[in-house]
Design a protein around this motif. Structure first.
Motif, PDB file in Angstrom:
ATOM      1  N   VAL A  92       2.698  -4.904  -3.435  1.00 47.29           N
ATOM      2  CA  VAL A  92       3.560  -3.751  -3.653  1.00 47.29           C
ATOM      3  C   VAL A  92       2.904  -2.531  -3.039  1.00 47.29           C
TER       4      VAL A  92
ATOM      5  N   SER B  46       9.256   3.003  -6.846  1.00 44.04           N
ATOM      6  CA  SER B  46       9.482   4.190  -7.672  1.00 44.04           C
ATOM      7  C   SER B  46      10.684   5.001  -7.206  1.00 44.04           C
TER       8      SER B  46
ATOM      9  N   GLU C  26       2.443   4.855 -10.278  1.00 44.08           N
ATOM     10  CA  GLU C  26       3.430   3.787 -10.073  1.00 44.08           C
ATOM     11  C   GLU C  26       2.752   2.453  -9.796  1.00 44.08           C
TER      12      GLU C  26
ATOM     13  N   GLN D 274       2.868  -0.968 -11.976  1.00 41.40           N
ATOM     14  CA  GLN D 274       3.287  -2.234 -11.351  1.00 41.40           C
ATOM     15  C   GLN D 274       2.259  -3.332 -11.589  1.00 41.40           C
TER      16      GLN D 274
ATOM     17  N   ALA E  63       6.492  -1.730 -15.238  1.00 34.37           N
ATOM     18  CA  ALA E  63       7.410  -0.895 -14.462  1.00 34.37           C
ATOM     19  C   ALA E  63       8.880  -1.119 -14.789  1.00 34.37           C
TER      20      ALA E  63
ATOM     21  N   ARG F 222      12.202  -1.904 -12.312  1.00 33.58           N
ATOM     22  CA  ARG F 222      11.759  -1.889 -10.913  1.00 33.58           C
ATOM     23  C   ARG F 222      10.481  -2.713 -10.722  1.00 33.58           C
ATOM     24  N   GLN F 223      10.140  -3.547 -11.697  1.00 31.57           N
ATOM     25  CA  GLN F 223       8.904  -4.327 -11.644  1.00 31.57           C
ATOM     26  C   GLN F 223       8.927  -5.348 -10.502  1.00 31.57           C
TER      27      GLN F 223
ATOM     28  N   GLY G  53      -1.985  -3.742  -4.982  1.00 25.79           N
ATOM     29  CA  GLY G  53      -1.084  -2.667  -4.605  1.00 25.79           C
ATOM     30  C   GLY G  53      -1.777  -1.667  -3.711  1.00 25.79           C
TER      31      GLY G  53
END
Length: 376
Positions: free
Chosen positions: A265, A311, A331, A335, A340, A343-344, A351
Motif C-alpha cells: 500500500v 485515504s 494512514e 493500514q 483502516a 478502505r482497508q 507500506g
C-alpha cells in the motif's frame, strides 16, 4: 543505533476550518497520537509547517502542557511534515532522545483567501509560475508524448474521491465520473478543478520511540530525504520525477527491499492528478508511461495490485501543507495495523509514504521524503 517504530498516530479532521484555531487542530491530532501510543509525555518535538506564524509551535504545545522540552520547527515545503518525521526518527535512532513527537500543522484558509500566492523573491514565482502551472506543464508534456490521455488523468481523481468515501476525516469525497472531472472548471490547462488539491486546514502527529516488538508498533524499516538538483534539459523526465526516483532508491535500499513490488500500500503526493501518475512511475510501482493506464484500469485502486492513496490522497483528504506528510504516515500506520475500515487493504504488511515538496527555483523539487513502514 536503535531500531525505531511508530508508537501512535493521530490527525484532526481536514477541510476549510477558518472558525478553528491552530491550538484546537493540533490538540485533536496530538491527543489522539498520545492516546494511541499510551503515553502522556515526550522528550522532544519536531514540528513541520510552511506558513505557520513565528512561535506557533511553542504556543500550541504550551496549550497542551508540553513545555520544557526541545521544540524544533522545520519548513521544507510540502514535505515539512515528513521532514519532521524523519528528524524525529533520527533523534530516536541515534539515542539522542527516547520518545519524540512529530507534529505537522497548517491553516491554509486563514493564510490565503484562495490559491497560494507565488513567492515574489523567487524568479519563477515573480513571473507567475505557480505550482498549478508547473504541474500543468508536466501533464501537457505527457499528453504530447502519448504517455497519458485526458481520461486517464481524470481517472486518478475519480479513484481518489471514491477512496475518500471511506475516510470520515477527508475534506472531500464523491462518486464522480470521468466526464464530471473533465467538465469541472479549468484551472491550468489541462488540469481542471477536480484534478487539483483543495485549500485545507489540519494537523497530524506521530509518536516515535524504540522498536520493542509491541503488538501495535509499526516499524520504520527505511527512510530517506533528498533536496532537488538543478533541473534542465539534461533530464529527459518531467519536473519532480528524478528527485522521487532517487529518494525512493535510497529508502528502498535502507529497507533492504529487492523490489518495490513487495510493497502492499502506498500514499503519494498527489497535489494534482499528474503528480500521482508521475510518482507511481518514478517509484517503480508501474513501468514508465504506464501510470495513467494503471489508474484507469484499477491497478492502483483499492482491490488492485498496488493500491495508491486509499485515504483519498491530497486531492480528496486535503492538503494542509505542513500536516500532509504526517497524515500520510498515519494512514499507512492504520493500514498496516488493519485499522483502516472500509478502505482497508487486505493483508498489508509493507507500506510506503512519499511526499515531494514543491518549488520552482530551477530545482527538481525543494525536497522529497520517502518512508518504508512495516506491520507489527
Amino acid at each position: 543505533m536503535t531500531a525505531v517504530a511508530v508508537h501512535g498516530v493521530g490527525t484532526s479532521h481536514f477541510g476549510r476550518q477558518p472558525e478553528r484555531d491552530l491550538v484546537s487542530l493540533a490538540f485533536e491530532a496530538v491527543r489522539e497520537a498520545f492516546d494511541d501510543a499510551g503515553v502522556s509525555a515526550i522528550d522532544a518535538v519536531w514540528v513541520g509547517t510552511v506558513f505557520g506564524p513565528a512561535g506557533m509551535a511553542q504556543r500550541v504545545l504550551r496549550a497542551m502542557g508540553i513545555t520544557r522540552v526541545p521544540v524544533v520547527t522545520v519548513e521544507n515545503a510540502c514535505a515539512s511534515g515528513t521532514t519532521a518525521f524523519l528528524e524525529a526518527h533520527e533523534a530516536v535512532r541515534t539515542g539522542r532522545y527516547g520518545r519524540v513527537l512529530a507534529l505537522g500543522l497548517e491553516q491554509m484558509s486563514v493564510a490565503f483567501s484562495g490559491a497560494i500566492t507565488p513567492e515574489p523573491t523567487d524568479p519563477e514565482g515573480r513571473g507567475g509560475l505557480a505550482l498549478p502551472a508547473l504541474y500543468a506543464m508536466s501533464a501537457s508534456r505527457y499528453l504530447h508524448l502519448g504517455l497519458v490521455t485526458k481520461e486517464q488523468l481524470a481517472a486518478v481523481s475519480v479513484k481518489n474521491h471514491a477512496h475518500a468515501l471511506h475516510n470520515p476525516r477527508a475534506q472531500y469525497s464523491g462518486s464522480y465520473t470521468t466526464d464530471d472531472v473533465l467538465g469541472s472548471r479549468m484551472i491550468a490547462d489541462p488540469l481542471t478543478l477536480l484534478q487539483c488539491c483543495p485549500t485545507s486546514d489540519g494537523a497530524a502527529a506521530a509518536v516515535l520511540g524504540p522498536a520493542r516488538g509491541a503488538p501495535r508498533q509499526v516499524a520504520v524499516r527505511g527512510l530517506a530525504m533528498r533536496s532537488g538538483a538543478p533541473w534542465n534539459s539534461g533530464s529527459p523526465h518531467v519536473w519532480g520525477y528524478d528527485i522521487v526516483r532517487d529518494t525512493a532508491a535510497d529508502a528502498f535500499a535502507a529497507a533492504g527491499l529487492d523490489a518495490v513490488t513487495d510493497v502492499d500500500v502506498v500514499e503519494v503526493h498527489d497535489a494534482f492528478t499528474i503528480g500521482e501518475i508521475v510518482t507511481t512511475e518514478a517509484l517503480g510501482l508501474v513501468p514508465p508511461g504506464a501510470g495513467g493506464k494503471a489508474a484507469a484500469e484499477g491497478t492502483t485502486a483499492l482491490g488492485g495490485a498496488v493500491p495508491v492513496n486509499p485515504s483519498g490522497g491530497l486531492l480528496s483528504r486535503g492538503h494542509p501543507l505542513g500536516a500532509t506528510g504526517l497524515a500520510q504516515v498515519a494512514e499507512i500506520v492504520w493500514q498496516l495495523r488493519g485499522e483502516a475500515g472500509g478502505r482497508q487493504v487486505d493483508g498489508a504488511r509493507l507500506g510506503v509514504v512519499e511526499t515531494m515538496g514543491g518549488g520552482v527555483s530551477a530545482l527538481d523539487g525543494n525536497a522529497c521524503v520517502v518512508a518504508v513502514l512495516e506491520a507489527p
